[in-house]
Design a protein around this motif. Sequence first.
Motif, PDB file in Angstrom:
ATOM      1  N   PRO A 267     -17.552 -23.928  36.261  1.00  0.00           N
ATOM      2  CA  PRO A 267     -16.352 -24.317  35.504  1.00  0.00           C
ATOM      3  C   PRO A 267     -16.313 -23.666  34.122  1.00  0.00           C
ATOM      4  O   PRO A 267     -17.344 -23.431  33.500  1.00  0.00           O
ATOM      5  N   VAL A 268     -15.098 -23.398  33.670  1.00  0.00           N
ATOM      6  CA  VAL A 268     -14.877 -22.806  32.345  1.00  0.00           C
ATOM      7  C   VAL A 268     -14.054 -23.774  31.511  1.00  0.00           C
ATOM      8  O   VAL A 268     -12.969 -24.211  31.921  1.00  0.00           O
ATOM      9  N   ALA A 291     -25.010 -30.355  26.485  1.00  0.00           N
ATOM     10  CA  ALA A 291     -24.736 -30.342  27.927  1.00  0.00           C
ATOM     11  C   ALA A 291     -25.638 -29.330  28.633  1.00  0.00           C
ATOM     12  O   ALA A 291     -26.198 -29.620  29.699  1.00  0.00           O
ATOM     13  N   TRP A 292     -25.785 -28.143  28.045  1.00  0.00           N
ATOM     14  CA  TRP A 292     -26.639 -27.116  28.659  1.00  0.00           C
ATOM     15  C   TRP A 292     -28.096 -27.577  28.718  1.00  0.00           C
ATOM     16  O   TRP A 292     -28.804 -27.288  29.684  1.00  0.00           O
ATOM     17  N   ALA A 293     -28.535 -28.290  27.686  1.00  0.00           N
ATOM     18  CA  ALA A 293     -29.918 -28.789  27.663  1.00  0.00           C
ATOM     19  C   ALA A 293     -30.174 -29.773  28.805  1.00  0.00           C
ATOM     20  O   ALA A 293     -31.329 -29.943  29.241  1.00  0.00           O
ATOM     21  N   CYS A 294     -29.107 -30.396  29.282  1.00  0.00           N
ATOM     22  CA  CYS A 294     -29.233 -31.354  30.394  1.00  0.00           C
ATOM     23  C   CYS A 294     -28.964 -30.697  31.751  1.00  0.00           C
ATOM     24  O   CYS A 294     -28.802 -31.398  32.762  1.00  0.00           O
ATOM     25  N   GLN A 297     -24.042 -26.196  33.979  1.00  0.00           N
ATOM     26  CA  GLN A 297     -23.730 -24.778  34.178  1.00  0.00           C
ATOM     27  C   GLN A 297     -22.332 -24.437  33.668  1.00  0.00           C
ATOM     28  O   GLN A 297     -21.848 -23.324  33.885  1.00  0.00           O
ATOM     29  N   ALA A 298     -21.691 -25.392  33.018  1.00  0.00           N
ATOM     30  CA  ALA A 298     -20.346 -25.157  32.482  1.00  0.00           C
ATOM     31  C   ALA A 298     -20.368 -24.031  31.461  1.00  0.00           C
ATOM     32  O   ALA A 298     -21.342 -23.864  30.720  1.00  0.00           O
TER      33      ALA A 298
END
Length: 455
Positions: A267-268, A291-294, A297-298
């Motif tokens: 997703p973008v 979010a990336w740390a969790c 892949q957004a």
Amino acid sequence: MTRLLVECTHVFKHPKINSGIQRVVRNVIQQLPPSARGVECLPVVVLKGKLYRVTRLAPLDSPIFNTIVTFGERFERLAHRFWQLHQRLDSRWRSKTLRRLLYVGYRLTSFGLFGIPLRLIEQINRYQLPQRCEPLQHQPGDQLVLLDSSWHSDFFLHAERLKHDGVGIVAVIYDLIPLSHPQFYDTRLVEVYGEWFDWISRNADGYMAISATVRDQVRAELQQRIGTAEVEKRWFDFFHLGSELDLRSADAAVEPRLKQMFTRPEPVFLMVSTIEPRKNHDYLLDAFERAWACGSQARLCIAGRIGWKCDALLARIRNHPELNRRLFMFNDLSDTSLEHAYAHASALVFPSFVEGFGLPLVEAMQRGLPAMGSDIAVFREIGGEFMAYFDLHDPQSLADLVTGFERSAEFPAARNVADWQWIGWREASLQLAERTARNVLEAPTAQARAYAHCP
């Protein structure tokens, strides 16, 4: 006899600029109805202290003139960047002697490097005037509607002469942010806007805002400045903005790197705005880093021209380990490419601290793209239950929305964006004209009252 003279001077002189206010002015003028409530509507410009009726807003379709216009706009942007550099150095240097030398150097360079070429370009552009506009004689009862960014202009004295001759003045207010949040702007812009607002506080007969939120802010600000008795002599209203991207072209190519980004399945999340402190990109990066740390892949796509006070932010983006992997930035997208981005993104994210309207929200939602926005009053006015809101004091609140949407594919808003409806630019222009005409016709004594500042 009453006519609405809708002013568009800045866009007329700079037709290729496509940021927020310029987009509004161009679309409203292009869709301006010939009349509203029996009142004739005319697009006008004020050039060298004279009033002209606009017959063609866009420049002539001439390769030579188009090249000159494009070069002139780029040269003006370069001059603006040079001014910004001067402002930054002036704020850092403490020595009065060094600051004085800096000022002298700035003035000399501005005159020699920028002043003379810009004057030559202006003279060349004047050859187009007879084919784009014609002289207009004002009449008592006319209403000069200041639709464009008139704080950039130098026609205040001319407008006061028009007022003395019985012409009413209507100020279109996009926001009061330079007054309420001056920390987001350069000192000079705050000063210029403040001077302009002082002027319209004294001279405008009515105020047309771009949202009910801003209308109420304007009324409250004027209560403090000029008092209840004077405020009651004026009228206040608002209109909403449209959403079409009028400069897109079926023949134009989509930015290849942007197109490539959307070929991947992750997703973008799209952010569309000028890159400047008020838009709160740092908060956006903080949220997505969480979010990336969790494991998210957004991907985050930042689209917008480079503005002011953003050097540290740009350095953060350009040195980010996720750049061109899960973080992308585009600073010069055409309307065609932006349309592609709206069509293929998963959601819009808009973490702005403060707005007068929030045009990207409407552009996105009108195309069926769900939106996540700051929990501020004007976004609630526009999005209602169709948007998802996050806490500006807690980046984790946005991170949770992103990861939750990514995991469940259920957008976290109370109602589906497919059921949301909004007006287009034709309806927006009609709203402006009809509501202005109604207020003018219902309050004729406001326009007939004596000009308080006339000798």
